[in-house]
Design an enzyme around this catalytic site. Structure first.
Site, PDB file in Angstrom:
ATOM      1  N   HIS A   1      -0.715  21.023   9.888  1.00  0.00           N
ATOM      2  CA  HIS A   1       0.254  21.279  10.978  1.00  0.00           C
ATOM      3  C   HIS A   1       1.461  20.336  10.848  1.00  0.00           C
ATOM      4  CE1 HIS A   1      -3.511  22.623  13.393  1.00  0.00           C
ATOM      5  NE2 HIS A   1      -2.816  23.707  13.176  1.00  0.00           N
TER       6      HIS A   1
ATOM      7  N   SER B   1      -8.347  23.693  11.476  1.00  0.00           N
ATOM      8  CA  SER B   1      -8.947  22.852  12.519  1.00  0.00           C
ATOM      9  C   SER B   1     -10.446  23.076  12.620  1.00  0.00           C
ATOM     10  CB  SER B   1      -8.297  23.145  13.875  1.00  0.00           C
ATOM     11  OG  SER B   1      -6.924  22.884  13.829  1.00  0.00           O
TER      12      SER B   1
HETATM   13  P1  ADP Z   1      -3.692  29.506  16.150  1.00  0.00           P
HETATM   14  O1  ADP Z   1      -4.965  29.615  16.906  1.00  0.00           O
HETATM   15  O2  ADP Z   1      -2.475  29.915  16.909  1.00  0.00           O
HETATM   16  O3  ADP Z   1      -3.719  30.074  14.739  1.00  0.00           O
HETATM   17  P2  ADP Z   1      -3.725  26.903  14.918  1.00  0.00           P
HETATM   18  O4  ADP Z   1      -3.621  25.577  15.575  1.00  0.00           O
HETATM   19  O5  ADP Z   1      -4.978  27.173  14.151  1.00  0.00           O
HETATM   20  O6  ADP Z   1      -3.473  27.928  16.044  1.00  0.00           O
HETATM   21  O7  ADP Z   1      -2.498  27.108  13.951  1.00  0.00           O
HETATM   22  C1  ADP Z   1      -1.174  27.129  14.402  1.00  0.00           C
HETATM   23  C2  ADP Z   1      -0.290  27.595  13.269  1.00  0.00           C
HETATM   24  O8  ADP Z   1      -0.351  26.643  12.208  1.00  0.00           O
HETATM   25  C3  ADP Z   1      -0.689  28.930  12.650  1.00  0.00           C
HETATM   26  O9  ADP Z   1       0.487  29.593  12.229  1.00  0.00           O
HETATM   27  C4  ADP Z   1      -1.511  28.547  11.458  1.00  0.00           C
HETATM   28  O10 ADP Z   1      -1.446  29.522  10.441  1.00  0.00           O
HETATM   29  C5  ADP Z   1      -0.787  27.284  11.025  1.00  0.00           C
HETATM   30  N1  ADP Z   1      -1.665  26.367  10.304  1.00  0.00           N
HETATM   31  C6  ADP Z   1      -2.884  25.919  10.644  1.00  0.00           C
HETATM   32  N2  ADP Z   1      -3.396  25.105   9.709  1.00  0.00           N
HETATM   33  C7  ADP Z   1      -2.459  25.040   8.731  1.00  0.00           C
HETATM   34  C8  ADP Z   1      -2.389  24.394   7.455  1.00  0.00           C
HETATM   35  N3  ADP Z   1      -3.389  23.682   6.975  1.00  0.00           N
HETATM   36  N4  ADP Z   1      -1.266  24.577   6.749  1.00  0.00           N
HETATM   37  C9  ADP Z   1      -0.273  25.344   7.201  1.00  0.00           C
HETATM   38  N5  ADP Z   1      -0.272  25.995   8.361  1.00  0.00           N
HETATM   39  C10 ADP Z   1      -1.345  25.851   9.119  1.00  0.00           C
END
Ligand code: ADP
Length: 160
Positions: free
Chosen positions: A17, A128
């Site tokens: 993130h 996560s």
């Molecule tokens: P959501 O439940 O909205 O997917 P997340 O917190 O899992 O929430 O992810 C928020 C955003 O960040 C999403 O667009 C997800 O694809 C992106 N994301 C999550 N982990 C990573 C990562 N390791 N690298 C790049 N983008 C990520």
């Protein structure tokens, strides 16, 4: 002054993130990181805990704010005055869901543009839920999350 919204669950925030946020800061004047209150999910961390971990992890960056919202992402984007929405794309497996969301958001609010950013390759397998599982099994997650999250995970799983 172009503001962009980065919505997510952030349960908890990971280095993936943060990588996306750094890339967004190169393109926009301000990034609003917003924790979605999603009644469909049962998160490990409360909204307040997730906001605090994000604030602490991002305290050295300028032009960032952190908040939370309940409702439609596009409504919150309008409320904060964002011109678009940032999402991260790790692999093809993310694409279908993200594509659907982006097109739906465009239908709901044609003035907002969704921008997809790819993290460094070393974060493409990181999410996560893997972090929560590893920490729950006492595995070291220090390569994957900021220090404040390591501490919070230790507290959550009852270790000092
Ligand atoms: P959501 O439940 O909205 O997917 P997340 O917190 O899992 O929430 O992810 C928020 C955003 O960040 C999403 O667009 C997800 O694809 C992106 N994301 C999550 N982990 C990573 C990562 N390791 N690298 C790049 N983008 C990520």
């Amino acid at each position: 002054m172009k503001k962009v919204l980065y919505p997510g669950t952030f349960d908890p925030v990971t280095n993936g993130h943060i990588d996306i946020i750094q890339r967004a800061l190169e393109l926009f004047d301000e990034v609003v990181v917003t924790v979605a209150i999603n009644p469909g999910k049962s998160p490990l961390f409360s909204i307040d805990e997730r906001v605090l971990m994000l604030k602490e992890s991002l305290k050295d960056y300028k032009n960032i704010s952190v908040d939370s919202f309940d409702g439609l992402v596009v409504d919150h984007a309008h409320q904060v005055g964002a011109v678009g929405i940032i999402r991260g794309l790790r692999a093809v497996s993310d694409f279908e869901y993200e594509f659907q969301m982006a097109l739906m958001n465009r239908k709901l609010a044609g003035d907002l543009t969704t921008v997809f950013l790819m993290p460094h390759e070393k974060y493409t397998y990181l999410n996560s839920s893997i972090v929560r599982n590893l920490a729950g099994l006492s595995s070291d997650v220090s390569d994957f999350v900021p220090p404040v999250v390591i501490e919070a995970l230790k507290n959550k799983f009852g270790r000092s």
